[in-house]
Design a protein around this motif. Structure first.
Motif, PDB file in Angstrom:
ATOM      1  N   ASP A  93     -19.464 -32.222   7.239  1.00 33.17           N
ATOM      2  CA  ASP A  93     -19.213 -33.195   8.299  1.00 33.17           C
ATOM      3  C   ASP A  93     -17.971 -32.845   9.109  1.00 33.17           C
ATOM      4  N   ALA A  94     -17.035 -32.161   8.490  1.00 33.31           N
ATOM      5  CA  ALA A  94     -15.785 -31.815   9.171  1.00 33.31           C
ATOM      6  C   ALA A  94     -15.961 -30.669  10.162  1.00 33.31           C
ATOM      7  N   VAL A  95     -17.042 -29.899  10.042  1.00 32.37           N
ATOM      8  CA  VAL A  95     -17.261 -28.759  10.926  1.00 32.37           C
ATOM      9  C   VAL A  95     -17.749 -29.257  12.283  1.00 32.37           C
ATOM     10  N   GLN A  96     -17.099 -28.824  13.353  1.00 31.96           N
ATOM     11  CA  GLN A  96     -17.496 -29.178  14.715  1.00 31.96           C
ATOM     12  C   GLN A  96     -18.325 -28.036  15.291  1.00 31.96           C
ATOM     13  N   CYS A  97     -19.580 -28.299  15.605  1.00 35.16           N
ATOM     14  CA  CYS A  97     -20.484 -27.263  16.102  1.00 35.16           C
ATOM     15  C   CYS A  97     -20.644 -27.364  17.612  1.00 35.16           C
TER      16      CYS A  97
END
Length: 101
Positions: A47-51
């Protein structure tokens, strides 16, 4: 002499870890706990990864689906070996190796 001291040390450590009268926890319970805890940690990191690319978003979907999947089923060979047998049947015996020519 050093080998004796080293062996004595590791035997003492093993005795302290596995001492008499210790009840070990259920392996299935530990496996379930490890899977759920690990899944939660991975989900939080995911969830912390910004794609911003389609490839990144697709990877997140694949990992999220893998986390939701059921526990792996045993292979058919393992299921056959672990299947209960009738009382009169004996376990199959492997054939002997062929004689060398």
């Amino acid at each position: 002499m050093f080998a004796v001291v080293r062996s004595l040390f590791w035997l003492t450590v093993a005795y302290m870890v596995i001492k008499p009268g210790v009840d070990f926890p259920d392996a299935a319970e530990l496996q379930h706990f490890a899977r759920t805890t690990g899944g939660q940690v991975v989900a939080q990191q995911l969830d912390a990864v910004q794609c911003d690319t389609l490839q990144c978003m697709g990877g997140k979907v694949v990992v999220a689906q893998a986390l939701r999947s059921a526990a792996p089923q045993p292979s058919p060979v393992v299921a056959t070996v672990l299947a209960p047998r009738a009382p009169g049947k004996i376990a199959p015996v492997p054939h002997q190796r062929p004689a060398a020519l």
